[in-house]
Enzyme design. Structure first.
Site, PDB file in Angstrom:
ATOM      1  N   GLU A  61       8.628   7.767   9.035  1.00 33.61           N
ATOM      2  CA  GLU A  61       7.933   6.476   9.090  1.00 33.61           C
ATOM      3  C   GLU A  61       7.147   6.223   7.812  1.00 33.61           C
ATOM      4  O   GLU A  61       6.679   7.169   7.174  1.00 33.61           O
ATOM      5  CB  GLU A  61       6.920   6.497  10.252  1.00 33.61           C
ATOM      6  N   ASP A  62       6.959   4.972   7.481  1.00 31.49           N
ATOM      7  CA  ASP A  62       6.092   4.642   6.348  1.00 31.49           C
ATOM      8  C   ASP A  62       4.625   4.847   6.710  1.00 31.49           C
ATOM      9  O   ASP A  62       3.859   5.432   5.961  1.00 31.49           O
ATOM     10  CB  ASP A  62       6.338   3.193   5.882  1.00 31.49           C
TER      11      ASP A  62
ATOM     12  N   ASP B  47       0.151   3.442  12.658  1.00 31.26           N
ATOM     13  CA  ASP B  47      -1.042   2.609  12.823  1.00 31.26           C
ATOM     14  C   ASP B  47      -1.510   2.764  14.281  1.00 31.26           C
ATOM     15  O   ASP B  47      -2.189   3.726  14.615  1.00 31.26           O
ATOM     16  CB  ASP B  47      -0.632   1.170  12.476  1.00 31.26           C
TER      17      ASP B  47
ATOM     18  N   PHE C  43      -5.294  -3.240   5.453  1.00 36.23           N
ATOM     19  CA  PHE C  43      -3.893  -3.641   5.425  1.00 36.23           C
ATOM     20  C   PHE C  43      -3.333  -3.326   4.042  1.00 36.23           C
ATOM     21  O   PHE C  43      -3.848  -3.802   3.032  1.00 36.23           O
ATOM     22  CB  PHE C  43      -3.730  -5.130   5.738  1.00 36.23           C
TER      23      PHE C  43
ATOM     24  N   ARG D   7       7.165  -4.693  -1.316  1.00 36.20           N
ATOM     25  CA  ARG D   7       7.747  -3.378  -0.972  1.00 36.20           C
ATOM     26  C   ARG D   7       8.036  -2.560  -2.228  1.00 36.20           C
ATOM     27  O   ARG D   7       8.068  -1.337  -2.193  1.00 36.20           O
ATOM     28  CB  ARG D   7       9.064  -3.555  -0.215  1.00 36.20           C
TER      29      ARG D   7
HETATM   30  P1  5GP Z   1       2.265   0.902  14.871  1.00 34.02           P
HETATM   31  O1  5GP Z   1       3.300   0.714  15.910  1.00 34.02           O
HETATM   32  O2  5GP Z   1       1.908   2.343  14.601  1.00 34.02           O
HETATM   33  O3  5GP Z   1       1.050   0.058  15.117  1.00 34.02           O
HETATM   34  O4  5GP Z   1       2.826   0.257  13.553  1.00 34.02           O
HETATM   35  C1  5GP Z   1       3.622   0.905  12.681  1.00 34.02           C
HETATM   36  C2  5GP Z   1       4.244  -0.069  11.715  1.00 34.02           C
HETATM   37  O5  5GP Z   1       3.445  -1.229  11.510  1.00 34.02           O
HETATM   38  C3  5GP Z   1       4.393   0.554  10.352  1.00 34.02           C
HETATM   39  O6  5GP Z   1       5.596   1.258  10.272  1.00 34.02           O
HETATM   40  C4  5GP Z   1       4.353  -0.641   9.448  1.00 34.02           C
HETATM   41  O7  5GP Z   1       5.641  -1.191   9.315  1.00 34.02           O
HETATM   42  C5  5GP Z   1       3.461  -1.625  10.173  1.00 34.02           C
HETATM   43  N1  5GP Z   1       2.098  -1.540   9.631  1.00 34.02           N
HETATM   44  C6  5GP Z   1       1.021  -0.966  10.177  1.00 34.02           C
HETATM   45  N2  5GP Z   1      -0.041  -1.048   9.353  1.00 34.02           N
HETATM   46  C7  5GP Z   1       0.398  -1.700   8.251  1.00 34.02           C
HETATM   47  C8  5GP Z   1      -0.210  -2.065   7.006  1.00 34.02           C
HETATM   48  O8  5GP Z   1      -1.384  -1.798   6.708  1.00 34.02           O
HETATM   49  N3  5GP Z   1       0.590  -2.714   6.123  1.00 34.02           N
HETATM   50  C9  5GP Z   1       1.899  -3.006   6.361  1.00 34.02           C
HETATM   51  N4  5GP Z   1       2.572  -3.629   5.420  1.00 34.02           N
HETATM   52  N5  5GP Z   1       2.502  -2.669   7.521  1.00 34.02           N
HETATM   53  C10 5GP Z   1       1.758  -2.022   8.435  1.00 34.02           C
END
Ligand code: 5GP
Length: 173
Positions: A97-98, A101, A150, A163
């Protein structure tokens, strides 16, 4: 690029972490059938970098899940847009995963992969925002912990842009 406020994690810091994770994964999965599953779109750069630091034989594929669209917060709804083609039965799955969150995406993906009878399912992330967690999730290979901001760059976008930035940057509010 006037929407960029500052660099939060430099390309050098990311590179150092990727090398460390690659070494650890190579040693932990030695002699095992490993499949890296990159989460699109954000995870593609990290997967490409990480894979080249892994010194054992490894297969890979991508899965695509619904993103936030043009919004900055999670809807909590995770939709599979493109599934993997590789059969992971009996294999060790490492989800790449990138950024973790809320944890909702990974929670959903882990559950999905467990139904496919793999030998194991673990998680590797480039970035982590633990303060934002809504569900408890184990991240076995943790990248760089960042504050609740963010971010864009290193695969992460805002409305489809940024990106390609080599550093992880904070966007103006
Ligand atoms: P989660 O399901 O853990 O809330 O979200 C994971 C995904 O939300 C990450 O893989 C990413 O694509 C997106 N995401 C969460 N925080 C950020 C952020 O600060 N910036 C961006 N660009 N995407 C985010």
């Amino acid at each position: 690029m006037n929407e960029i406020r500052e660099v939060l994690v430099s390309r050098d810091a990311i590179r150092e972490k990727v090398i460390e994770l690659g070494r650890k994964i190579s040693s932990d999965y030695e002699g095992k059938d490993l499949v890296l599953v990159g989460v699109l779109k954000g995870g593609f750069i990290f997967l490409a970098d990480l894979m080249r630091e892994i010194t054992i034989p490894v297969d890979m594929d991508f899965i695509s899940v619904s993103s936030y669209g043009n919004s900055k917060s999670s809807s909590g709804v995770v939709r599979i847009i493109k599934d993997i083609d590789v059969n992971v039965s009996g294999k060790h799955v490492l989800i790449v995963e990138d950024l973790v969150d809320t944890g909702l995406t990974l929670n959903h993906l882990k559950e999905l992969f467990y139904t496919r009878e793999p030998a194991s399912v673990k998680v590797c992330t480039a970035l982590d925002k633990p303060s934002r967690r809504k569900v408890e999730i184990e991240v076995e290979y943790e990248g760089i912990i960042i504050p609740d901001e963010f971010v864009v760059g290193y695969g992460l976008d805002y409305a489809g842009k940024y990106r390609n930035l080599p550093d992880v940057c904070i966007l103006n509010a």
